[in-house]
Design a protein around this motif. Structure first.
Motif, PDB file in Angstrom:
ATOM      1  N   MET A 137      -0.367  36.017  90.718  1.00 38.11           N
ATOM      2  CA  MET A 137      -1.139  36.101  89.568  1.00 38.11           C
ATOM      3  C   MET A 137      -0.950  35.267  88.273  1.00 38.11           C
ATOM      4  SD  MET A 137      -3.791  37.908  90.399  1.00 38.11           S
ATOM      5  CE  MET A 137      -4.360  39.292  91.661  1.00 38.11           C
ATOM      6  N   ARG A 138      -1.757  34.062  88.016  1.00 36.88           N
ATOM      7  CA  ARG A 138      -1.363  33.518  86.556  1.00 36.88           C
ATOM      8  C   ARG A 138      -2.207  33.973  85.541  1.00 36.88           C
ATOM      9  NH1 ARG A 138      -1.354  26.775  86.775  1.00 36.88           N
ATOM     10  NH2 ARG A 138      -0.287  26.692  84.811  1.00 36.88           N
ATOM     11  N   ILE A 139      -1.483  33.984  84.470  1.00 35.37           N
ATOM     12  CA  ILE A 139      -2.061  34.680  83.078  1.00 35.37           C
ATOM     13  C   ILE A 139      -1.832  33.449  82.117  1.00 35.37           C
ATOM     14  CG2 ILE A 139      -1.752  36.535  81.465  1.00 35.37           C
ATOM     15  CD1 ILE A 139      -0.987  38.263  83.674  1.00 35.37           C
ATOM     16  N   LEU A 140      -3.140  33.160  81.319  1.00 37.60           N
ATOM     17  CA  LEU A 140      -2.765  32.465  80.253  1.00 37.60           C
ATOM     18  C   LEU A 140      -2.768  33.537  78.852  1.00 37.60           C
ATOM     19  CD1 LEU A 140      -2.650  29.798  78.719  1.00 37.60           C
ATOM     20  CD2 LEU A 140      -5.414  30.005  78.599  1.00 37.60           C
ATOM     21  N   LEU A 141      -1.680  33.363  78.096  1.00 34.13           N
ATOM     22  CA  LEU A 141      -1.724  34.430  76.941  1.00 34.13           C
ATOM     23  C   LEU A 141      -1.740  33.376  75.683  1.00 34.13           C
ATOM     24  CD1 LEU A 141      -0.753  36.912  75.614  1.00 34.13           C
ATOM     25  CD2 LEU A 141       1.400  36.306  75.788  1.00 34.13           C
ATOM     26  N   VAL A 142      -2.603  33.988  74.906  1.00 32.48           N
ATOM     27  CA  VAL A 142      -2.985  33.004  73.671  1.00 32.48           C
ATOM     28  C   VAL A 142      -2.730  34.029  72.533  1.00 32.48           C
ATOM     29  CG1 VAL A 142      -4.764  31.635  72.676  1.00 32.48           C
ATOM     30  CG2 VAL A 142      -5.155  32.108  74.975  1.00 32.48           C
ATOM     31  N   GLU A 143      -1.737  33.647  71.957  1.00 33.23           N
ATOM     32  CA  GLU A 143      -1.354  34.492  70.510  1.00 33.23           C
ATOM     33  C   GLU A 143      -0.298  33.659  69.960  1.00 33.23           C
ATOM     34  OE1 GLU A 143      -0.798  36.718  68.079  1.00 33.23           O
ATOM     35  OE2 GLU A 143      -1.611  37.701  69.533  1.00 33.23           O
ATOM     36  N   ASP A 144      -1.058  33.445  68.426  1.00 29.90           N
ATOM     37  CA  ASP A 144      -0.217  32.661  67.665  1.00 29.90           C
ATOM     38  C   ASP A 144       1.022  33.366  66.829  1.00 29.90           C
ATOM     39  OD1 ASP A 144      -1.755  34.311  66.131  1.00 29.90           O
ATOM     40  OD2 ASP A 144      -1.993  33.022  64.272  1.00 29.90           O
ATOM     41  N   ASN A 145       1.228  34.664  66.931  1.00 29.21           N
ATOM     42  CA  ASN A 145       2.344  35.381  66.601  1.00 29.21           C
ATOM     43  C   ASN A 145       3.376  35.188  67.486  1.00 29.21           C
ATOM     44  OD1 ASN A 145       4.404  37.499  66.228  1.00 29.21           O
ATOM     45  ND2 ASN A 145       2.963  38.394  64.795  1.00 29.21           N
ATOM     46  N   ASP A 168      -2.567  28.443  69.850  1.00 33.98           N
ATOM     47  CA  ASP A 168      -3.837  27.956  68.779  1.00 33.98           C
ATOM     48  C   ASP A 168      -4.907  27.953  69.790  1.00 33.98           C
ATOM     49  OD1 ASP A 168      -4.282  24.984  69.638  1.00 33.98           O
ATOM     50  OD2 ASP A 168      -1.934  25.136  69.056  1.00 33.98           O
ATOM     51  N   GLY A 169      -6.261  27.923  69.014  1.00 37.85           N
ATOM     52  CA  GLY A 169      -7.500  27.944  69.999  1.00 37.85           C
ATOM     53  C   GLY A 169      -7.569  26.522  70.727  1.00 37.85           C
ATOM     54  N   ALA A 170      -7.286  25.389  70.161  1.00 40.07           N
ATOM     55  CA  ALA A 170      -7.522  24.135  70.712  1.00 40.07           C
ATOM     56  C   ALA A 170      -6.638  24.058  72.062  1.00 40.07           C
ATOM     57  CB  ALA A 170      -7.233  23.097  70.006  1.00 40.07           C
ATOM     58  N   SER A 171      -5.554  24.406  72.063  1.00 51.29           N
ATOM     59  CA  SER A 171      -4.533  24.303  73.157  1.00 51.29           C
ATOM     60  C   SER A 171      -5.211  25.302  74.445  1.00 51.29           C
ATOM     61  CB  SER A 171      -3.125  24.812  72.894  1.00 51.29           C
ATOM     62  OG  SER A 171      -2.803  23.814  71.869  1.00 51.29           O
ATOM     63  N   ALA A 172      -5.674  26.597  73.919  1.00 52.08           N
ATOM     64  CA  ALA A 172      -6.109  27.640  74.786  1.00 52.08           C
ATOM     65  C   ALA A 172      -7.423  27.060  75.559  1.00 52.08           C
ATOM     66  CB  ALA A 172      -6.533  28.865  73.930  1.00 52.08           C
ATOM     67  N   GLU A 173      -8.153  26.507  74.680  1.00 56.20           N
ATOM     68  CA  GLU A 173      -9.528  25.819  75.552  1.00 56.20           C
ATOM     69  C   GLU A 173      -8.987  24.755  76.540  1.00 56.20           C
ATOM     70  OE1 GLU A 173     -13.694  23.825  73.830  1.00 56.20           O
ATOM     71  OE2 GLU A 173     -11.978  23.281  73.013  1.00 56.20           O
ATOM     72  N   ALA A 174      -8.248  24.043  76.019  1.00 59.81           N
ATOM     73  CA  ALA A 174      -7.629  22.843  77.016  1.00 59.81           C
ATOM     74  C   ALA A 174      -6.894  23.278  77.978  1.00 59.81           C
ATOM     75  CB  ALA A 174      -6.642  21.891  76.240  1.00 59.81           C
ATOM     76  N   ALA A 175      -6.248  24.433  78.068  1.00 55.98           N
ATOM     77  CA  ALA A 175      -5.445  25.040  79.063  1.00 55.98           C
ATOM     78  C   ALA A 175      -6.400  25.601  80.056  1.00 55.98           C
ATOM     79  CB  ALA A 175      -4.459  25.893  78.467  1.00 55.98           C
ATOM     80  N   ASP A 191     -11.308  29.246  66.654  1.00 59.04           N
ATOM     81  CA  ASP A 191     -11.406  30.789  66.603  1.00 59.04           C
ATOM     82  C   ASP A 191     -11.726  31.415  68.234  1.00 59.04           C
ATOM     83  OD1 ASP A 191     -12.039  33.594  64.968  1.00 59.04           O
ATOM     84  OD2 ASP A 191     -13.253  33.532  66.726  1.00 59.04           O
ATOM     85  N   GLY A 192     -10.788  32.439  68.541  1.00 57.30           N
ATOM     86  CA  GLY A 192     -10.710  32.865  69.763  1.00 57.30           C
ATOM     87  C   GLY A 192     -12.116  33.070  70.573  1.00 57.30           C
ATOM     88  N   LEU A 193     -13.282  33.726  69.582  1.00 53.53           N
ATOM     89  CA  LEU A 193     -14.472  33.702  70.179  1.00 53.53           C
ATOM     90  C   LEU A 193     -15.221  32.315  70.556  1.00 53.53           C
ATOM     91  CD1 LEU A 193     -16.195  36.278  67.747  1.00 53.53           C
ATOM     92  CD2 LEU A 193     -15.315  36.633  70.090  1.00 53.53           C
ATOM     93  N   ASP A 194     -14.683  31.369  69.763  1.00 50.07           N
ATOM     94  CA  ASP A 194     -15.143  29.943  70.413  1.00 50.07           C
ATOM     95  C   ASP A 194     -14.622  29.435  71.502  1.00 50.07           C
ATOM     96  OD1 ASP A 194     -16.871  29.709  67.974  1.00 50.07           O
ATOM     97  OD2 ASP A 194     -15.389  28.985  66.763  1.00 50.07           O
TER      98      ASP A 194
END
Length: 225
Positions: free
Chosen positions: A1-9, A32-39, A58-61
């Motif tokens: 199982m592969r997980i993407l964790l998006v957290e700036d802290n 960051d959000g841009a990297s999350a969207e790309a990943a 923003d995470g909602l975006d």
């Protein structure tokens, strides 16, 4: 199982990533959000754990973008934004769960198991196939109540095959599911894991078949008389 964790802290991100990897998940971490969207656009994930207060986007975006592209990965929002209208907005945009910081780690892990079970189309955390039983909660395999001693990487592979029992899983899908950004797993290594699993599963009326040129699938064998 592969997980993407998006957290700036960074401290929280490192701690959560260590917990998830310790449970046997492949984890990609972005801050960051841009990297999350790309990943999320470039890779295939079973679950995205998404903070909302992110740099650049923003995470909602990020969530809105994912769902607009028909990305069906399960999404857990993990955020300090706990107002009812925020929770409603996140769920309406397509999040599968919404958890507020600070949070209990045990509950966090339990919610992840529920989301992954739902993503796999399972109603129960216990799956039996052939002579082997898989417990999704503990991520352990057993036969007649006796735990099977299987190394972590092979457990991850067998879990993937169990969740798609009888269906062919491509080598590419296996590599994506078992590895993160910083991992390197070759098709030859997959073949070695499959060979070892065949030997382990033989006594339990199960085997891993090769779909030549495509991938592998789990198959029941006739029980020995």
């Amino acid at each position: 199982m592969r997980i993407l964790l998006v957290e700036d802290n960074q401290a929280l991100a490192s701690g959560l990533a260590a917990i998830l990897r310790g449970s046997g998940y492949a984890v990609d971490l972005v801050g960051d959000g841009a990297s999350a969207e790309a990943a999320a656009a470039a890779e295939s994930y079973d679950l995205v754990i998404l903070d909302l207060n992110l740099p650049e986007m923003d995470g909602l975006d990020v969530l809105r973008s994912m769902r607009a592209r028909q990305n069906r990965a399960a999404v857990m929002i993990l955020t300090a934004r706990g107002a009812p209208e925020e929770r409603v907005k996140g769920l309406d945009l397509g999040a599968d769960d919404y958890m507020i910081k600070p949070f209990d780690i045990s509950e966090f892990e339990a919610r992840i198991r529920v989301l992954l079970r739902r993503q796999a189309g399972l109603r129960s955390s216990i799956i039996t196939y052939g002579g082997v039983t898989f417990d999704l909660t503990s991520r352990t395999f057993s036969s007649a109540g006796v735990p099977l001693d299987i190394p972590a990487r092979e457990v991850a592979l067998l879990e993937l095959l169990f969740l798609r029992a009888g269906k062919v899983v491509s080598k590419e899908a296996i590599i994506r599911s078992l590895t993160g950004f910083d991992d390197d797993l070759s098709p030859n290594a997959i073949e070695q894991y499959v060979s070892r699993l065949r030997r382990r599963l033989g006594p339990f009326a199960l085997t891993v078949r090769t779909a030549r040129g495509i991938g592998y699938y789990l198959e029941k064998l006739a029980a020995p008389e």
